[in-house]
Motif scaffolding. Structure first.
Motif, PDB file in Angstrom:
ATOM      1  N   SER A   2      90.715  50.647  88.789  1.00 28.91           N
ATOM      2  CA  SER A   2      90.357  49.232  88.843  1.00 28.91           C
ATOM      3  C   SER A   2      89.843  48.786  90.203  1.00 28.91           C
TER       4      SER A   2
ATOM      5  N   ASP B 204      92.832  63.088  84.605  1.00 30.34           N
ATOM      6  CA  ASP B 204      93.875  62.658  83.677  1.00 30.34           C
ATOM      7  C   ASP B 204      94.920  61.878  84.473  1.00 30.34           C
TER       8      ASP B 204
ATOM      9  N   ARG C   8      82.510  52.618  82.533  1.00 32.39           N
ATOM     10  CA  ARG C   8      83.352  52.481  81.335  1.00 32.39           C
ATOM     11  C   ARG C   8      84.540  53.441  81.393  1.00 32.39           C
ATOM     12  N   VAL C   9      84.279  54.688  81.816  1.00 31.46           N
ATOM     13  CA  VAL C   9      85.355  55.688  81.923  1.00 31.46           C
ATOM     14  C   VAL C   9      86.366  55.246  82.978  1.00 31.46           C
ATOM     15  N   CYS C  10      85.886  54.674  84.088  1.00 33.11           N
ATOM     16  CA  CYS C  10      86.804  54.149  85.108  1.00 33.11           C
ATOM     17  C   CYS C  10      87.749  53.126  84.484  1.00 33.11           C
ATOM     18  N   SER C  11      87.206  52.228  83.693  1.00 33.67           N
ATOM     19  CA  SER C  11      88.047  51.221  83.032  1.00 33.67           C
ATOM     20  C   SER C  11      89.057  51.870  82.106  1.00 33.67           C
ATOM     21  N   ASN C  12      88.603  52.830  81.320  1.00 34.90           N
ATOM     22  CA  ASN C  12      89.494  53.499  80.372  1.00 34.90           C
ATOM     23  C   ASN C  12      90.600  54.283  81.060  1.00 34.90           C
ATOM     24  N   LYS C  13      90.348  54.774  82.266  1.00 38.22           N
ATOM     25  CA  LYS C  13      91.328  55.594  82.975  1.00 38.22           C
ATOM     26  C   LYS C  13      92.135  54.788  83.983  1.00 38.22           C
ATOM     27  N   GLY C  14      91.955  53.481  84.013  1.00 39.32           N
ATOM     28  CA  GLY C  14      92.749  52.627  84.883  1.00 39.32           C
ATOM     29  C   GLY C  14      92.290  52.582  86.330  1.00 39.32           C
TER      30      GLY C  14
ATOM     31  N   ARG D  15      85.228  52.119  91.962  1.00 39.81           N
ATOM     32  CA  ARG D  15      84.334  52.082  90.799  1.00 39.81           C
ATOM     33  C   ARG D  15      82.875  52.145  91.254  1.00 39.81           C
TER      34      ARG D  15
ATOM     35  N   CYS E 129      94.510  53.744  90.595  1.00 39.62           N
ATOM     36  CA  CYS E 129      93.482  52.701  90.532  1.00 39.62           C
ATOM     37  C   CYS E 129      92.370  52.951  91.540  1.00 39.62           C
TER      38      CYS E 129
END
Length: 123
Positions: free
Chosen positions: A89, A116, A81-87, A94, A7
């Protein structure tokens, strides 16, 4: 060493890209907004090319300057957006990704896209 759940994953872009983007965007800004102060004749063929661009395509270069910053803003939004998709938080992390991507573009966004969270990081 404490394990992280990802996170708060952040990786700084390489020094090469930091220097390259700062110098490139700095020169682009200089050539668009103060071309009369650039010693084109001392820059050899590169100076001749830049003088040609200033003399013949100043309007396009001005619009291109704005477009390049618009692209960086868009990349920063994509980074969030990519931060959100990759968890990712953590708000501070961010923010770091967004600012770094705004400043250095795909050199930063590429690192985030490559991340990843399912695979453990190798040290």
């Amino acid at each position: 060493m404490a394990k992280s759940d990802g996170c708060d994953y952040f990786k700084r872009t390489s020094t090469f890209w930091i220097v390259f983007v700062i110098l490139g965007m700095g020169y682009y800004t200089w050539i668009v907004f103060a071309p009369e102060t650039i010693p084109f004749e001392q820059l050899g063929p590169f100076g001749s090319f830049c003088r040609h661009l200033v003399d013949n395509y100043a309007g396009i270069m001005y619009k291109g300057w704005w477009a390049s910053w618009a692209i960086h803003v868009t990349e920063a939004y994509i980074a969030l957006r990519v931060c959100s998709n990759k968890g990712i938080s953590d708000a501070a992390t961010r923010f770091l990704w967004a600012v770094q991507t705004f400043l250095f573009g795909f050199a930063s966004l590429g690192l985030l896209i490559k991340y990843d969270p399912k695979r453990p990081k190798q040290h």
